[in-house]
Scaffold this motif. Structure first.
Motif, PDB file in Angstrom:
ATOM      1  N   ILE A 203      54.540 -21.163 -41.560  1.00 41.40           N
ATOM      2  CA  ILE A 203      55.665 -21.264 -42.536  1.00 41.40           C
ATOM      3  C   ILE A 203      55.288 -20.272 -43.764  1.00 41.40           C
ATOM      4  O   ILE A 203      54.173 -20.193 -43.997  1.00 41.40           O
ATOM      5  CB  ILE A 203      55.698 -22.701 -43.278  1.00 41.40           C
ATOM      6  N   ASN A 204      56.326 -19.653 -44.050  1.00 40.62           N
ATOM      7  CA  ASN A 204      56.315 -18.778 -45.277  1.00 40.62           C
ATOM      8  C   ASN A 204      55.456 -19.581 -46.276  1.00 40.62           C
ATOM      9  O   ASN A 204      55.737 -20.530 -46.846  1.00 40.62           O
ATOM     10  CB  ASN A 204      57.638 -18.679 -46.026  1.00 40.62           C
ATOM     11  N   ASN A 205      54.181 -18.972 -46.695  1.00 36.24           N
ATOM     12  CA  ASN A 205      53.150 -19.605 -47.453  1.00 36.24           C
ATOM     13  C   ASN A 205      53.822 -19.651 -48.913  1.00 36.24           C
ATOM     14  O   ASN A 205      53.477 -20.550 -49.369  1.00 36.24           O
ATOM     15  CB  ASN A 205      52.039 -18.798 -47.497  1.00 36.24           C
ATOM     16  N   LYS A 206      54.296 -18.606 -49.498  1.00 33.70           N
ATOM     17  CA  LYS A 206      55.167 -18.829 -50.638  1.00 33.70           C
ATOM     18  C   LYS A 206      55.845 -19.782 -51.017  1.00 33.70           C
ATOM     19  O   LYS A 206      55.817 -20.569 -52.041  1.00 33.70           O
ATOM     20  CB  LYS A 206      55.603 -17.380 -51.127  1.00 33.70           C
ATOM     21  N   ILE A 207      56.817 -20.015 -49.966  1.00 36.08           N
ATOM     22  CA  ILE A 207      57.927 -21.036 -50.041  1.00 36.08           C
ATOM     23  C   ILE A 207      57.203 -22.443 -49.933  1.00 36.08           C
ATOM     24  O   ILE A 207      57.623 -23.260 -50.840  1.00 36.08           O
ATOM     25  CB  ILE A 207      59.184 -20.913 -49.205  1.00 36.08           C
ATOM     26  N   LEU A 208      56.362 -22.652 -49.050  1.00 33.64           N
ATOM     27  CA  LEU A 208      55.674 -23.808 -48.939  1.00 33.64           C
ATOM     28  C   LEU A 208      54.722 -24.256 -50.226  1.00 33.64           C
ATOM     29  O   LEU A 208      54.877 -25.264 -50.380  1.00 33.64           O
ATOM     30  CB  LEU A 208      55.050 -23.708 -47.633  1.00 33.64           C
ATOM     31  N   ALA A 209      54.111 -23.135 -50.652  1.00 36.45           N
ATOM     32  CA  ALA A 209      53.276 -23.632 -51.758  1.00 36.45           C
ATOM     33  C   ALA A 209      54.018 -24.085 -53.076  1.00 36.45           C
ATOM     34  O   ALA A 209      53.586 -25.090 -53.710  1.00 36.45           O
ATOM     35  CB  ALA A 209      52.455 -22.379 -52.083  1.00 36.45           C
ATOM     36  N   GLU A 210      55.223 -23.241 -53.182  1.00 34.98           N
ATOM     37  CA  GLU A 210      56.049 -23.575 -54.160  1.00 34.98           C
ATOM     38  C   GLU A 210      56.761 -25.245 -54.180  1.00 34.98           C
ATOM     39  O   GLU A 210      56.776 -25.780 -55.151  1.00 34.98           O
ATOM     40  CB  GLU A 210      57.349 -22.608 -54.396  1.00 34.98           C
ATOM     41  N   LYS A 211      57.160 -25.399 -53.035  1.00 32.41           N
ATOM     42  CA  LYS A 211      57.938 -26.664 -52.669  1.00 32.41           C
ATOM     43  C   LYS A 211      56.651 -27.790 -52.827  1.00 32.41           C
ATOM     44  O   LYS A 211      57.139 -28.834 -53.391  1.00 32.41           O
ATOM     45  CB  LYS A 211      58.416 -26.753 -51.262  1.00 32.41           C
ATOM     46  N   LEU A 212      55.641 -27.673 -52.203  1.00 31.20           N
ATOM     47  CA  LEU A 212      54.644 -28.990 -52.359  1.00 31.20           C
ATOM     48  C   LEU A 212      53.973 -28.924 -53.863  1.00 31.20           C
ATOM     49  O   LEU A 212      53.807 -29.901 -54.151  1.00 31.20           O
ATOM     50  CB  LEU A 212      53.493 -28.369 -51.248  1.00 31.20           C
ATOM     51  N   SER A 213      53.816 -27.576 -54.366  1.00 33.04           N
ATOM     52  CA  SER A 213      53.295 -27.928 -55.896  1.00 33.04           C
ATOM     53  C   SER A 213      54.322 -28.798 -56.880  1.00 33.04           C
ATOM     54  O   SER A 213      53.984 -29.652 -57.365  1.00 33.04           O
ATOM     55  CB  SER A 213      53.394 -26.407 -56.463  1.00 33.04           C
ATOM     56  N   THR A 214      55.779 -28.478 -56.460  1.00 27.94           N
ATOM     57  CA  THR A 214      57.007 -29.384 -57.128  1.00 27.94           C
ATOM     58  C   THR A 214      56.756 -30.728 -56.651  1.00 27.94           C
ATOM     59  O   THR A 214      56.932 -31.615 -57.476  1.00 27.94           O
ATOM     60  CB  THR A 214      58.285 -28.921 -56.445  1.00 27.94           C
ATOM     61  N   VAL A 215      56.254 -31.225 -55.463  1.00 28.95           N
ATOM     62  CA  VAL A 215      56.345 -32.535 -54.964  1.00 28.95           C
ATOM     63  C   VAL A 215      54.901 -33.036 -55.788  1.00 28.95           C
ATOM     64  O   VAL A 215      55.011 -34.342 -56.259  1.00 28.95           O
ATOM     65  CB  VAL A 215      55.974 -32.542 -53.291  1.00 28.95           C
TER      66      VAL A 215
ATOM     67  N   GLU B 271      42.023 -37.532 -56.389  1.00 35.51           N
ATOM     68  CA  GLU B 271      41.319 -36.811 -55.438  1.00 35.51           C
ATOM     69  C   GLU B 271      41.922 -35.807 -55.015  1.00 35.51           C
ATOM     70  O   GLU B 271      41.601 -34.644 -54.635  1.00 35.51           O
ATOM     71  CB  GLU B 271      40.443 -37.849 -54.653  1.00 35.51           C
ATOM     72  N   LEU B 272      43.374 -36.199 -54.452  1.00 38.66           N
ATOM     73  CA  LEU B 272      44.184 -35.160 -53.481  1.00 38.66           C
ATOM     74  C   LEU B 272      44.486 -33.905 -54.316  1.00 38.66           C
ATOM     75  O   LEU B 272      45.051 -32.889 -53.680  1.00 38.66           O
ATOM     76  CB  LEU B 272      45.012 -35.740 -52.638  1.00 38.66           C
ATOM     77  N   VAL B 273      44.817 -34.072 -55.515  1.00 34.07           N
ATOM     78  CA  VAL B 273      45.296 -32.781 -56.292  1.00 34.07           C
ATOM     79  C   VAL B 273      44.210 -31.898 -56.334  1.00 34.07           C
ATOM     80  O   VAL B 273      44.564 -30.608 -56.836  1.00 34.07           O
ATOM     81  CB  VAL B 273      45.828 -33.276 -57.799  1.00 34.07           C
ATOM     82  N   LYS B 274      43.140 -32.062 -56.252  1.00 34.58           N
ATOM     83  CA  LYS B 274      41.931 -31.043 -56.187  1.00 34.58           C
ATOM     84  C   LYS B 274      41.987 -30.020 -54.767  1.00 34.58           C
ATOM     85  O   LYS B 274      41.247 -29.197 -54.859  1.00 34.58           O
ATOM     86  CB  LYS B 274      40.678 -31.716 -56.123  1.00 34.58           C
ATOM     87  N   ILE B 275      43.022 -30.566 -54.029  1.00 29.09           N
ATOM     88  CA  ILE B 275      43.037 -29.832 -52.577  1.00 29.09           C
ATOM     89  C   ILE B 275      44.412 -29.116 -52.531  1.00 29.09           C
ATOM     90  O   ILE B 275      45.545 -29.302 -52.946  1.00 29.09           O
ATOM     91  CB  ILE B 275      42.773 -30.542 -51.280  1.00 29.09           C
ATOM     92  N   GLU B 276      44.317 -27.687 -52.238  1.00 29.27           N
ATOM     93  CA  GLU B 276      45.475 -27.020 -52.192  1.00 29.27           C
ATOM     94  C   GLU B 276      46.659 -27.880 -51.096  1.00 29.27           C
ATOM     95  O   GLU B 276      46.014 -28.224 -50.145  1.00 29.27           O
ATOM     96  CB  GLU B 276      45.176 -25.725 -51.316  1.00 29.27           C
ATOM     97  N   PRO B 277      47.999 -28.054 -51.547  1.00 26.39           N
ATOM     98  CA  PRO B 277      48.510 -29.055 -50.714  1.00 26.39           C
ATOM     99  C   PRO B 277      48.609 -28.689 -49.278  1.00 26.39           C
ATOM    100  O   PRO B 277      48.675 -29.552 -48.399  1.00 26.39           O
ATOM    101  CB  PRO B 277      49.987 -28.951 -51.684  1.00 26.39           C
ATOM    102  N   GLN B 278      48.735 -27.372 -48.916  1.00 28.52           N
ATOM    103  CA  GLN B 278      48.975 -26.939 -47.655  1.00 28.52           C
ATOM    104  C   GLN B 278      47.749 -27.231 -46.769  1.00 28.52           C
ATOM    105  O   GLN B 278      47.928 -27.042 -45.392  1.00 28.52           O
ATOM    106  CB  GLN B 278      49.489 -25.527 -47.327  1.00 28.52           C
TER     107      GLN B 278
END
Length: 415
Positions: free
Chosen positions: A254-266, A236-243
């Motif tokens: 926080i720098n949105n691009k870096i945050l999105a990349e890191k959270l996507s990796t998680v 269910e949670l993967v349907k939501i943008e991690p941030q």
């Protein structure tokens, strides 16, 4: 306080306060001490005719140019370190949230609490399929407790509801009080749990939710999400943008691009660690599997809908745009329960099936017996170093195979 003692969350708070023009920020230094040291370094003779001019130039140059530049460098360094620390905290929290153990095989009544607009509810069956949605008004200002109890009693009886999940947002405590009193009056074995509803409203208004439930109101969709979060939080949670899940500090600063990349990796790491059931996974979940992008994920679901369930991993190669390379990367993370080959429900990669067959042959078993007590005891007695040289295989590979043969449907989240 001294710059070196500033904790990262306070640096981000200071930055936000300054950006929104509530505070002014500056780094205080002992300006006189600094300028006098520079003067000592560059002016050797006070009686020189140019000494006074150079002294004025040093003081002006320091105050107008050097100090602001160094201050900016310090602020930038502090912000970079604070953002890096915030991303680490966010990543850890997100990983913990995604790895919550699922509660399988239960029909759930999800409740999205509110005061004025009422408590939206949704019943989902043990597979997460939506059965019915509606609204009750047990909380102030309406206080229609009796009508709400009658409605919930009907749902429990009609659908065999076993668990009620309550979102932890506005009116959560009041709804919990109502549900606890309701359960006491029931003969059926019922329980309730409060779940984190962070990001539920983001999901409800998303294109994905509109695609899944085109005929439902936004608030009804969030009640379905709250119910499903108990059954399989990861799916269910993967349907939501991690941030947007809201488990970090100052994530919007926080720098949105870096945050999105890191959270996507998680998220990708967690999905691959847990594995996905290819016959039930949504495109959102499949898109995080290694080697699978959003288009291929959609194609897998489309192929499943048109041709029925996958009964072996090799069938993936028939999916449009899923070539041998993508298959090689993704196959080990895809699971098929009750398929043609029992090994398809494990994390063993198809490339290792021959090796697995040889190992099973050594203990006098076949793949239909994996997970059985007799196979487990035989595998425990194996001396892996000797087996590895006999089969010309690596010890880490054999360790993974043995672990999967002993517990073929292991879900690491349950630990």
């Amino acid at each position: 306080e001294p710059v070196r003692q500033l904790p990262s969350h306070r640096i981000l708070a200071i930055n936000r306060g300054e950006r929104e023009e509530y505070i002014k920020v500056e780094i205080e230094v002992e300006r006189d001490t600094i300028t006098s040291r520079i003067i000592e370094r560059y002016i050797k003779k006070d009686n020189s005719p140019a000494a006074e001019l150079v002294k004025k130039a040093i003081i002006d140059g320091y105050k107008r140019l050097i100090e602001p530049a160094v201050g900016r460098d310090i602020r930038n360094g502090l912000t970079e370190d604070a953002e890096a620390q915030a991303i680490v905290v966010f990543s850890k929290n997100l990983r913990s949230l995604l790895l919550q153990p699922p509660v399988r095989g239960k029909t759930v009544l999800g409740a999205d609490p509110a005061f004025r607009t009422g408590c939206k509810w949704a019943v989902v069956d043990e597979t997460g399929k939506m059965l019915e949605t509606g609204v009750v008004y047990p909380t102030p200002p309406h206080n229609k407790v009796e009508q709400a109890e009658l409605e919930f009693a009907r749902l429990v009886k009609q659908y065999g509801v076993e668990v009620i999940t309550i979102g932890n947002g506005t009116a959560s405590r009041e709804t919990e009080h109502f549900v606890a009193n309701f359960i006491q009056k029931q003969d059926n074995p019922l329980s309730y749990i409060i779940v984190n509803e962070a990001g539920a409203s983001i999901y409800s208004a998303s294109e994905l939710a509109a695609y899944e439930f085109p005929n439902l109101d936004v608030s009804e969709r969030s009640a379905i999400s709250i119910a499903r979060r108990l059954q399989d939080p990861l799916a269910e949670l993967v349907k939501i943008e991690p941030q947007s899940i809201g488990v970090g500090q100052y994530q919007h600063d926080i720098n949105n691009k870096i945050l999105a990349e890191k959270l996507s990796t998680v998220v990708e790491s967690v999905v691959n660690y847990v594995g996905v059931d290819i016959n039930t996974a949504s495109p959102a979940l499949l898109s995080y599997v290694s080697g699978i992008n959003a288009t291929v994920a959609e194609n897998i679901v489309k192929y499943r809908e048109e041709n029925g369930k996958f009964n072996n991993r090799r069938k993936l190669l028939k999916v449009p745009r899923l070539g041998p390379k993508a298959f090689e990367q993704s196959a080990g993370f895809m699971r098929i329960a009750d398929g043609d080959n029992p090994l398809d429900m494990t994390a063993i990669h198809p490339e290792s099936y021959d090796l697995t067959g040889q190992l099973l042959q050594m203990i006098g078993a076949d793949s239909s017996l994996i997970g059985k007590p007799e196979v487990r005891s035989s595998l425990k007695q194996l001396e892996l170093k000797g087996v590895a040289s006999q089969l010309q295989a690596g010890i880490p590979t054999l360790q993974d195979i043995v672990e999967n043969l002993m517990r073929p449907q292991r879900d690491p989240r349950e630990e």
